[in-house]
Design a protein around this motif. Structure first.
Motif, PDB file in Angstrom:
ATOM      1  N   TRP A 231       7.870   0.373   0.011  1.00 21.01           N
ATOM      2  CA  TRP A 231       7.950   1.021  -1.290  1.00 21.01           C
ATOM      3  C   TRP A 231       9.053   0.394  -2.126  1.00 21.01           C
ATOM      4  O   TRP A 231       8.835  -0.016  -3.256  1.00 21.01           O
ATOM      5  CB  TRP A 231       8.200   2.518  -1.091  1.00 21.01           C
ATOM      6  N   TRP A 283       5.904   3.328   3.030  1.00 23.18           N
ATOM      7  CA  TRP A 283       6.693   3.944   1.975  1.00 23.18           C
ATOM      8  C   TRP A 283       8.180   3.820   2.297  1.00 23.18           C
ATOM      9  O   TRP A 283       8.972   3.370   1.500  1.00 23.18           O
ATOM     10  CB  TRP A 283       6.280   5.411   1.824  1.00 23.18           C
ATOM     11  N   TRP A 335       1.513   4.897   3.445  1.00 24.64           N
ATOM     12  CA  TRP A 335       2.759   5.509   3.008  1.00 24.64           C
ATOM     13  C   TRP A 335       3.413   6.286   4.133  1.00 24.64           C
ATOM     14  O   TRP A 335       4.604   6.192   4.343  1.00 24.64           O
ATOM     15  CB  TRP A 335       2.477   6.436   1.825  1.00 24.64           C
TER      16      TRP A 335
END
Length: 443
Positions: A231, A283, A335
């Motif tokens: 991320w 993520w 994620w």
């Protein structure tokens, strides 16, 4: 295709590759079979509806020949047909991330007409933007661009693919996309970074954004061959197999044994005696596969996505164990969940499962060990039949803007240059913990 599906309960088609998004998953199987599962509310599964799928489901009616690549963005999916030289995309269309010239959601795979006939080497999808590397080493980008992650020198979103002019005369080998930043490795082994850089995730020694690609200083004289983005962190591997990470590390996702951000590439010493062959960023977690088939994970582990048998964060690599010590062939981070398939062609999933993205037929998280996906694995205990979607046209769906469907989430409070107190373990004041989509909040 129907014949292959009907026999799938006896011998599932061998998996070719897997990919994972925010809350959905995809697998390309031998015989040009493409199946998806998990959250489907934005059409990212490609089944023509907005329904979740709790088990891998074949996309019916998608008969593009010679699919060689399928990549998940956060809430959209792309695929490439080598036979047709055509990119396809579907899912959440906001900010133009599908490349169709508009911001409309798409519920079945549709060709990206602007890329028709272009020979693609690699696709990369971030949260809300996409890139493609051509066989000639050129890079095209499209989608959201509020921090310059498209590398076009502006902060304007692009509804259609555009060539990154900064790479003129430079042959790019591989690209990777994070939430709002992008990284590339050239044929000469140089790393470039651009976009959102507040945690040092561009590797340029500061916390500034870049609107065009900028070369990262050489790392111990090594040439880089692989790159991946989480991320807000970046992972790269050198030709010698050494692993380097940089950027955000509040949850230990850099793997350096601490929770400190790094503004330039820093070697993961814990794996210095291993040769890394593949990397993937989630993520807030990271996975690395070594040349001897061992898988390691570290970082944020609230849902067990690291695969270490617990739900504690890990700031150093922890080995992931598989039944019968199977060697791993590929790994993909979503994620909050992780996918992998082994040399025996068994597919495993673990981590967050509340949208069915683990493919186990249920909506629960899996913490302890990787769990086999029955329908995709020859060693699956139940020999379940691979399901197929109904392929119902979805042209009649009324499009509803994301702002009406989802609550707005305030922008994250980011560290200012020189703000030491915001580094490392305590930097993200407003990063959402739940599955609400992050929206750009107008000023």
């Amino acid at each position: 295709m129907d014949a292959a599906i009907s026999a799938a309960h006896e011998a599932p088609p061998a998996v070719v590759l897997v990919s994972a998004g925010a809350s959905h998953s995809v697998a390309l199987l031998a015989g040009n079979v493409l199946c998806t599962w998990g959250r489907g509310e934005d059409g990212q599964l490609g089944h023509g509806d907005a329904e979740d799928r709790l088990v891998p489901t074949v996309i019916s009616g998608f008969d593009a020949p010679g699919i060689t690549s399928v990549i998940c963005g956060a809430d959209h999916t792309t695929a490439y047909s080598e036979d047709e030289h055509q990119v396809y995309s579907w899912g959440w269309g906001d900010f133009g991330r599908l490349g169709h010239g508009n911001s409309t959601d798409v519920f079945t795979p549709q060709p990206v007409k602007a890329l028709q006939g272009i020979k693609i080497k690699q696709l990369a999808c971030g949260d809300s933007h996409c890139l493609a590397v051509t066989m000639a080493g050129e890079v095209l980008s499209w989608g959201r661009n509020q921090n310059g992650q498209l590398g076009l020198g502006t902060t304007e979103d692009s509804l259609l693919p555009q060539t990154i002019q900064a790479f003129e005369g430079i042959s790019v080998n591989m690209i990777a996309a994070g939430a709002e930043h992008t990284a590339a490795v050239t044929e000469d082994g140089e790393i470039y970074g651009w976009g959102w850089g507040r945690y040092g995730n561009l590797g340029l020694g500061d916390r500034n954004d870049r609107f065009v690609p900028e070369k990262v200083s050489s790392v111990e004289g090594e040439k880089m061959v692989l790159v991946a983005c989480g991320w807000r962190h970046t992972i790269t591997v050198s030709s010698s197999g050494s692993l380097y990470t940089y950027g955000w590390s509040k949850y230990g996702q850099l793997g350096h044994g601490d929770f400190e951000d790094h503004l330039v590439p820093h070697k993961v010493e814990a794996l210095k005696d291993s040769s890394t062959s593949q990397i993937s960023g989630g993520w807030r977690h990271t996975m690395a596969l070594t040349s001897d088939g061992k898988l390691y994970g570290w970082g944020w582990n609230k849902f067990g996505q690291v695969g270490a048998g617990d739900n504690a964060d890990h700031c150093s690599p922890a080995q992931v164990n598989f039944p019968e010590e199977q060697k791993v062939a590929q790994v993909a981070c979503g994620w909050r969940h992780t996918l992998a398939f082994t040399e025996k062609k068994n597919v495993f999933a673990w981590g967050r499962g509340t949208s069915g993205q683990l493919g186990h037929g249920e909506i629960v998280d899996r913490w302890n060990t990787p769990v086999i996906i029955d329908a995709l694995s020859p060693d699956g205990p139940g020999s379940k039949k691979l399901e197929s979607s109904a392929a119902i046209p979805f042209a009649a769906k009324i499009w509803v803007s994301p702002s009406e469907r989802y609550a707005l989430v305030p922008d994250e409070k980011v560290a200012k240059p020189g703000d030491v107190s915001a580094r490392g373990n305590g930097a993200d004041a407003s990063v959402p913990e739940n599955d609400v989509k992050r929206m750009r909040v107008s000023s």
